[in-house]
Enzyme design. Structure first.
Site, PDB file in Angstrom:
ATOM      1  N   HIS A 251     -39.419  47.663-132.318  1.00  0.00           N
ATOM      2  CA  HIS A 251     -39.920  48.060-130.987  1.00  0.00           C
ATOM      3  C   HIS A 251     -40.609  49.416-131.055  1.00  0.00           C
ATOM      4  CE1 HIS A 251     -38.063  44.731-128.955  1.00  0.00           C
ATOM      5  NE2 HIS A 251     -36.822  45.141-129.129  1.00  0.00           N
TER       6      HIS A 251
ATOM      7  N   HIS B 190     -34.567  46.061-136.131  1.00  0.00           N
ATOM      8  CA  HIS B 190     -35.091  45.453-134.904  1.00  0.00           C
ATOM      9  C   HIS B 190     -35.573  46.530-133.924  1.00  0.00           C
ATOM     10  CE1 HIS B 190     -34.776  42.422-131.480  1.00  0.00           C
ATOM     11  NE2 HIS B 190     -34.651  43.552-130.813  1.00  0.00           N
ATOM     12  N   GLU B 191     -34.740  47.545-133.726  1.00  0.00           N
ATOM     13  CA  GLU B 191     -35.115  48.604-132.774  1.00  0.00           C
ATOM     14  C   GLU B 191     -36.322  49.397-133.270  1.00  0.00           C
ATOM     15  OE1 GLU B 191     -33.940  48.285-129.953  1.00  0.00           O
ATOM     16  OE2 GLU B 191     -32.192  47.053-130.457  1.00  0.00           O
TER      17      GLU B 191
HETATM   18  N1  ARG Z   1     -31.615  44.908-128.509  1.00  0.00           N
HETATM   19  C1  ARG Z   1     -30.709  43.965-129.101  1.00  0.00           C
HETATM   20  C2  ARG Z   1     -29.352  44.128-128.441  1.00  0.00           C
HETATM   21  O1  ARG Z   1     -28.949  45.229-128.139  1.00  0.00           O
HETATM   22  C3  ARG Z   1     -30.571  44.204-130.569  1.00  0.00           C
HETATM   23  C4  ARG Z   1     -30.541  42.955-131.366  1.00  0.00           C
HETATM   24  C5  ARG Z   1     -30.232  43.278-132.802  1.00  0.00           C
HETATM   25  N2  ARG Z   1     -30.023  42.059-133.564  1.00  0.00           N
HETATM   26  C6  ARG Z   1     -29.417  42.065-134.765  1.00  0.00           C
HETATM   27  N3  ARG Z   1     -29.287  40.948-135.448  1.00  0.00           N
HETATM   28  N4  ARG Z   1     -28.918  43.146-135.277  1.00  0.00           N
HETATM   29  O2  ARG Z   1     -28.669  43.157-128.217  1.00  0.00           O
HETATM   30 ZN    ZN Z   2     -35.056  44.081-128.862  1.00  0.00          ZN
END
Ligand code: ARG
Ligand code: ZN
Ligand code: CA
Length: 225
Positions: A145, A141-142
């Site tokens: 970005h 996910h990161e």
């Molecule tokens: N930026 C989000 C947070 O820190 C990350 C989400 C990651 N999601 C996941 N399923 N690993 O909350």
């Molecule tokens: Zn995010």
């Protein structure tokens, strides 16, 4: 089909796994997850170097907009705009409690090159102890970005949203894995399986064609990849 060089920085508060001392096998497993998750986009990842630093201030406090984050990145970041630097920390301060990760966007590189990269919770690596978030999808996910993608829930039901046309609009982030969730009257159910939503790791499985188009263009424009 570009390959991204990865510089992986393990920050530890001590020598035990609970203090962030993740083994090399877990670091490589994370690279493998990135390669699987981004396979449909044509992007691949190659681990170039792993550094290990014992610094409990960075481990506990390296959240967004902190002096610890700045000091950590200034000391450790390697490579130019095309190099992916990943830092694993503990997020043990009150301000960072519950945080899984955060990242910079490609468009920010030119104004803040040393800030560029991904910071993530060490226990989110594959096989880690973060319940529902231990398959490595936090870093997927990161890195989403880092290649220029926004959240699928950006802008809610109206507006330009995530700048990608094939991710149906959703009113807010989804959690867990709510199959069939549909929070906007516009076409399509909420994209809960998308890596750029907030669902559990096991629920996440895709980047869309539109996201591939956007990340390819963002990488060419801002990272020279
Ligand atoms: N930026 C989000 C947070 O820190 C990350 C989400 C990651 N999601 C996941 N399923 N690993 O909350
Ligand atoms: Zn995010
Ligand atoms: Ca809808």
């Amino acid at each position: 089909p570009a390959t991204v060089d990865v510089y992986f920085h393990v920050i530890q508060a001590g020598t035990t796994l609970a203090n962030g001392n993740v083994p090399a096998t877990q670091v490589q497993a994370q690279i493998d997850v990135l390669n699987e998750d981004f396979a449909s986009t044509g992007l691949s990842f190659r681990l170039r170097n792993t550094t290990r630093t014992t610094n409990s201030g960075w481990f506990n406090n390296a959240g967004p907009n902190t002096s610890q984050q700045t000091a950590m990145k200034n000391a450790l970041r390697q490579g130019g705009a095309a190099a992916l630097n990943i830092y694993t920390v503990g997020f043990r301060s009150a301000a960072t409690d519950g945080l899984l990760g955060y990242a910079t966007f490609p468009s920010s590189y030119s104004s803040a090159p040393r800030d560029d990269g991904v910071v993530a919770l060490y226990s989110s690596l594959p096989g880690g102890t973060a319940t529902n978030f231990n398959l490595g999808r936090t870093i997927t996910h990161e890195v989403g970005h880092w290649v220029g993608l926004y959240h699928t829930f950006q802008g809610g039901c109206s507006g330009s949203g995530d700048q990608v046309s094939d991710t149906p609009a959703e009113a807010s982030f989804a959690t867990g894995c709510p199959i069939g969730r549909d929070t906007c009257s516009s076409a399509g159910v909420d994209p809960i399986h998308n890596f750029m939503d907030y669902t559990d790791d096991a629920c996440m499985s895709e980047f869309t064609t539109g996201q591939t188009t956007r990340l390819t263009s963002q990488l060419a424009t801002y990272r020279g990849i």
